[in-house]
Motif scaffolding. Structure first.
Motif, short mmCIF file in Angstrom:
data_model
loop_
_atom_site.label_atom_id
_atom_site.label_comp_id
_atom_site.label_asym_id
_atom_site.label_seq_id
_atom_site.Cartn_x
_atom_site.Cartn_y
_atom_site.Cartn_z
N PHE A 60 0.84 -1.19 0.00
CA PHE A 60 0.00 0.00 0.00
C PHE A 60 0.88 1.24 0.00
N ASP A 62 0.71 5.24 1.58
CA ASP A 62 -0.01 6.22 2.39
C ASP A 62 0.67 7.57 2.19
N ASP A 63 -0.07 8.51 1.61
CA ASP A 63 0.54 9.81 1.29
C ASP A 63 0.73 10.69 2.52
N HIS A 272 -3.27 -0.45 -4.12
CA HIS A 272 -2.58 0.78 -4.50
C HIS A 272 -1.56 0.58 -5.62
N ASP A 273 -1.54 -0.60 -6.23
CA ASP A 273 -0.55 -0.88 -7.27
C ASP A 273 -0.63 0.09 -8.43
N ILE A 275 -1.03 3.13 -8.93
CA ILE A 275 -0.35 4.43 -8.95
C ILE A 275 1.16 4.27 -9.14
N LYS A 313 -1.51 9.21 -13.01
CA LYS A 313 -2.47 9.87 -12.14
C LYS A 313 -3.20 10.97 -12.92
N LYS A 533 6.25 9.08 -4.74
CA LYS A 533 4.79 8.96 -4.71
C LYS A 533 4.24 9.52 -3.40
N ASN A 539 -4.32 13.16 -1.96
CA ASN A 539 -5.75 12.90 -2.05
C ASN A 539 -6.49 14.23 -2.09
#
Length: 728
Positions: A60, A62-63, A272-273, A275, A313, A533, A539
Motif C-alpha cells: 500500500f 499512504d501519502d 494501491h498498485d 499508482i 495519475k 509517490k 488525495n
C-alpha cells in the motif's frame, strides 16, 4: 587468591523517586481501561486498514508520511496475534473477537506515558530545579488532549515521544561536551539523538520540524566551538565528523531501513498498485506480475506491446484505439481529420495492443534472431486489431486545439498522406545505444514529420465527449521543450509476434506469453519511486466536519468527536486542558515580552539578570519556544485539511515553557519574600485549577462514565465545541 569472597558483593544504585513515580503514574493514566471502547475510534478506521494490509503482506501507499509509524502499529497487531481480518469501514464499528484491541493500542499508550518522565528530564537537563521539572511532568500528565490521543491506535503520541527523546538526548550530549567529550556516554547520547530524530521523521514528516531545530542548534553550538582557542584543528574536525555521522548519516541510513523493511514485508500486490510504475507493479507477487511473468525483455521489430503512460495519475491508462472515427465537426464548429480515434484508456483491453513495425519492411512478426529496437530508431506503431498505423498531422486535437490530433490513419484517397513515422527516445537511457526494454525503459515517441511528442493530455484535463466514450485524449504536443511524465510511456505487456495473418494474430493477442525474464527492481529504485509517490500523491482535500484552521488551535476554539456510544451518552473528544492551554499561551507571551525587554536593556549595557541566568533563559527558550514555533508556524503555509491533533507536538513544547517562566519569575523578578510567597500560593492555586479541569473533562477523555445530557451541556464551555447530546 579467593580472598574477595570473604566480603559480600555490594551494588549501589541511585534511584530518582520522582522519575519512577512519574513513570508509574503516567503508565496508569494511559493504560487504564485501554480496551474501552471496544469499537473503532476516529482515525483508527484509517490506520487499521494499513495494519490489516501489513498482516496480509499486501502493498500500500499512504501519502500522509513514511512507514515507520504504521509498522509500529502493525507490530502491536502482530504481537497480539491479529490476522488482519476486520472490515475497517466506519467509526464506531464494534471490534470482532479476533482483533487484539489492547495490543493494537499498547505502543501508542506506552509512548504517551513515557512522555511524562521525558518532560521531567528535559527541564532537569536545561538546569532548572527539580520542582520546575516536576511541574512540567505533571502538566503533561494532566493534559487531556495528550491522554486521549495516546490511548488509541494513532501516531501522534509516538511522534511526540521520539521528538522529546531527541531533545533530551541532545541536551544530555551537550551537557557532557565540556567534561566528557568522546566518552562512551557522550557517544551514546549523540547517537541516540540521531536515531530519535530519524524515528520521529519516520513516523510523520512533522518530525522534520524538530529535527531541523536540533540541527540548527547543533550547528550554532559548533560555531561557538570554532571560536574556542583551546580546541585544536584536529579536535574540531573530529567533533564535526562525529556530529555529521550521528546527526545526518545515521538518520539517513535508518530512514532508508524503514522503507527496506516496509518493502520486504509488503511483497504482495494490492489496491494501491495502479499508482506505481509497471516495473514496480511487476516486482510484486500477484497482480501485474502474474500477467507479465515470462515476457521478453527486449522490444524488437514485430513485438506486440501495450503502452502505459508513466504519469499514472489521476488514473493509469494505456494507449488505445478502436474502429470509431473522430466526428467530422466538433461541437464548437472546428473540423477534424475524421480518422480513427486514438485515446488513453484506463482499463486493460485487447484494443490496447500495438505492433512495433520496421518502416522498411512489411512483416509484422519478430524475425529469428530478433532485431531489437534501440534509442533513436524510427518505428511505425500498428494497432493490433484494426491494423491501422498510429499517425498525427497538422490538425487540431479535439480538446487541446494548440496540439495536434493523434489518430490511426485511414486512407480516404484525399490530399492528406499518412505521417506515421515515430522516433523512439529512451528517457532513462544510460547510453545512446540502449535497447528499448519491457517495463524498464521509459520512452518518448517523437513524430518524425512535425517533431510533436505523443502525450496523454487527458490526464490533466477533461475526458472526451460521448463520441469518444469518455476516454482520455491523446495528442501530439508541439511545444515539447519541457519534460513531463504525460509524454513518457513504458511497455507493460509484451510478446514476440509470430503470426503474419490477421486472424491468427488476433488469437495471438489474447494468449499469454511463456518466456521467462526477471524484472526485479533494486531496493533503491523502489525506494526512490515510493518516496516520490508519498511526497507528490495528494488525495483530494475535502472539508471535514471537524477540520480547523491553525488559528483555532491557540484558543482551542475547536474539538474533535472521536467516538459516541450507540445508546448512552458516553463519548470521547479530543479536547485540551483549558487551564493548561491558556497558561501556555500566557507563558509564551511573557517569555517573548521579557526577552525583548532584556535585549533592549542589554543593548543599553543594562544587565537585569546575571549572565548565566541570561544564557539559561535563552537556551530554554530555544528549546521550548523554538520547539513550539517550528511545530506550529509551518501549518500556516500548508494547503491541506488540518485538525486539532496537528497542534499537539507544538503545544507539548509550549507546556514545557510554563515552569521555565514561573521559575524565572520567582528567581529574578520576585525579589522580596512576600512576592515569592504570593507567587508560590498562586502557583498552587493554578495547579489545582489544572487538576480540576482534568477531572472535569476526563469523562470525555476516557469515554467513561457516561454523562447525562445536562452534564454534557455543562461541559460545553465554548459555543464552538461540538459536544454530542442525544435528543430525548
Amino acid at each position: 587468591m579467593l580472598g574477595f569472597l570473604k566480603e559480600p558483593v555490594v551494588v549501589t544504585a541511585e534511584i530518582n523517586v520522582n522519575l519512577v513515580a512519574l513513570t508509574v503514574i503516567g503508565l496508569i493514566s494511559r493504560l487504564w481501561g485501554l480496551c474501552y471502547p471496544r469499537a473503532v475510534v476516529f482515525d483508527e478506521v484509517y490506520y487499521g486498514q494499513f495494519v490489516s494490509l501489513y498482516m496480509k503482506r499486501i502493498f500500500f501507499v499512504d501519502d500522509s508520511g513514511p512507514p515507520f509509524g504504521h509498522m509500529l502499529l502493525a507490530l502491536g497487531g502482530y504481537l497480539g496475534g491479529f490476522d488482519g481480518n476486520f472490515l475497517w469501514n466506519r467509526i464506531g464499528a464494534e471490534y470482532s473477537m479476533n482483533v487484539p484491541v489492547w495490543s493494537l493500542r499498547l505502543l501508542p499508550a506506552l509512548a504517551g506515558a513515557l512522555c511524562v518522565p521525558l518532560a521531567y528530564q528535559i527541564l532537569v537537563e536545561l538546569h532548572f530545579s527539580h520542582c520546575a521539572a516536576l511541574g512540567a511532568a505533571l502538566l503533561i500528565l494532566l493534559e487531556n488532549s495528550l491522554i486521549t490521543q495516546s490511548r488509541f491506535m494513532l501516531l501522534e503520541s509516538i511522534l511526540i515521544f521520539f521528538i522529546l527523546l531527541a531533545v533530551l538526548s541532545y541536551l544530555k550530549f551537550y551537557n557532557l561536551q565540556k567534561h566528557s567529550a568522546f566518552s562512551g556516554s557522550w557517544w551514546f547520547w549523540l547517537l541516540l539523538t540521531g536515531v530519535a530524530c530519524s524515528c520521529a521523521v519516520g513516523v510523520k514528516y512533522m518530525g522534520l520540524f524538530t529535527y531541523m531545530l536540533l540541527l540548527a542548534t547543533a550547528g550554532l553550538h559548533f560555531w561557538h566551538m570554532i571560536g574556542d582557542q583551546n580546541l585544536s584543528n584536529v579536535s574540531l574536525l573530529c567533533h564535526f565528523l562525529a556530529r555529521g555521522l550521528a546527526l545526518i548519516i545515521i538518520p539517513m541510513g535508518l530512514y532508508l531501513s524503514f522503507f527496506y523493511v516496509h518493502l520486504a514485508l509488503l511483497y504482495r500486490s494490492g489496491p494501491h498498485d495502479q499508482i506505481m510504475t509497471s516495473a514496480f507493479q511487476a516486482s510484486l507477487e500477484g497482480g501485474l506480475a502474474r500477467i507479465t511473468q515470462g515476457q521478453p525483455l527486449e522490444v524488437a521489430y514485430g513485438s506486440q506491446i501495450t503502452l502505459r503512460n508513466v504519469l499514472g495519475k489521476p488514473v493509469q491508462c494505456w494507449l488505445h484505439s478502436h474502429t470509431n472515427t473522430y466526428p467530422i465537426r466538433y461541437e464548437n464548429g472546428r473540423g477534424s481529420s475524421h480518422q480513427q480515434q486514438v485515446t488513453c484508456y484506463p482499463f486493460k483491453d485487447v484494443n490496447n495492443w500495438w505492433i512495433v513495425k520496421d518502416p522498411g519492411m512489411q512483416q509484422l512478426v519478430v524475425s529469428n534472431p530478433p532485431r531489437p529496437v534501440r534509442h533513436g530508431h524510427i518505428v511505425q506503431l500498428v494497432h493490433g486489431i484494426t491494423t491501422r498505423y498510429l499517425n498525427t498531422h497538422d490538425v487540431a486535437a479535439p480538446l487541446s486545439p494548440h496540439s495536434q490530433e493523434v489518430s490511426c490513419y485511414i486512407d480516404y484517397n484525399i490530399s492528406m498522406p499518412a505521417q506515421n513515422l515515430w522516433r523512439v527516445e529512451i528517457v532513462n537511457r544510460e547510453s545512446d545505444t540502449d535497447v528499448w526494454k519491457t517495463i524498464l525503459s521509459e520512452v518518448r515517441f517523437v513524430h518524425v514529420n512535425t517533431s510533436a511528442v505523443l502525450k496523454a493530455s487527458g490526464l490533466s484535463g477533461a475526458s472526451l465527449p460521448e463520441w469518444g466514450y469518455r476516454q482520455l485524449e491523446v495528442v501530439g504536443e508541439k511545444l515539447s521543450k519541457g519534460y513531463h511524465q504525460s509524454m513518457v510511456w513504458n511497455v507493460e505487456e509484451h510478446r514476440y509476434g509470430k503470426s503474419q495473418e490477421q486472424k491468427e494474430r488476433e488469437v495471438e493477442l489474447h494468449s499469454p506469453t511463456q518466456m521467462d525474464i526477471s524484472k526485479n527492481l533494486s531496493f533503491m529504485a523502489k525506494f526512490t519511486e515510493l518516496q516520490w509517490k508519498i511526497l507528490t500523491l495528494k488525495n483530494e482535500d475535502t472539508e471535514h466536519k471537524y477540520s480547523s484552521s491553525a488559528l483555532d488551535w491557540i484558543t482551542m476554539d475547536t474539538n474533535i468527536a472521536y467516538w459516541l456510544h450507540p445508546t448512552s451518552g458516553a463519548q470521547i473528544h479530543l479536547l485540551g486542558n483549558v487551564a493548561t492551554w491558556a497558561s501556555a499561551n500566557a507563558a509564551a507571551l511573557v517569555y517573548l515580552c521579557l526577552s525583548l525587554w532584556y535585549l533592549l536593556r542589554r543593548r543599553r549595557k543594562i544587565y537585569d539578570i546575571p549572565e548565566d541566568a541570561w544564557q539559561l533563559w535563552m537556551s530554554a527558550g530555544g528549546v521550548c519556544a523554538g520547539g513550539w514555533a517550528v511545530n506550529y508556524l509551518p501549518f500556516f503555509l500548508m494547503e491541506k485539511t488540518l485538525f486539532l491533533y496537528h497542534y499537539l507536538p507544538a503545544v507539548t513544547f509550549q507546556i514545557l515553557l510554563i515552569p521555565v517562566v514561573l521559575q524565572h519569575l520567582g528567581d529574578h523578578l520576585c525579589r522580596s519574600v512576600l512576592l515569592r510567597s504570593m507567587l508560590s500560593a498562586l502557583t498552587v492555586a493554578w495547579l489545582s485549577s489544572v487538576y480540576f479541569v482534568y477531572c472535569t473533562f476526563s469523562p470525555l477523555s476516557y469515554g467513561q462514565p457516561a454523562l447525562s445530557p445536562a452534564e454534557l451541556r455543562a461541559l460545553r464551555w465554548k459555543d464552538t465545541w461540538n459536544i454530542l447530546i442525544r435528543k430525548q
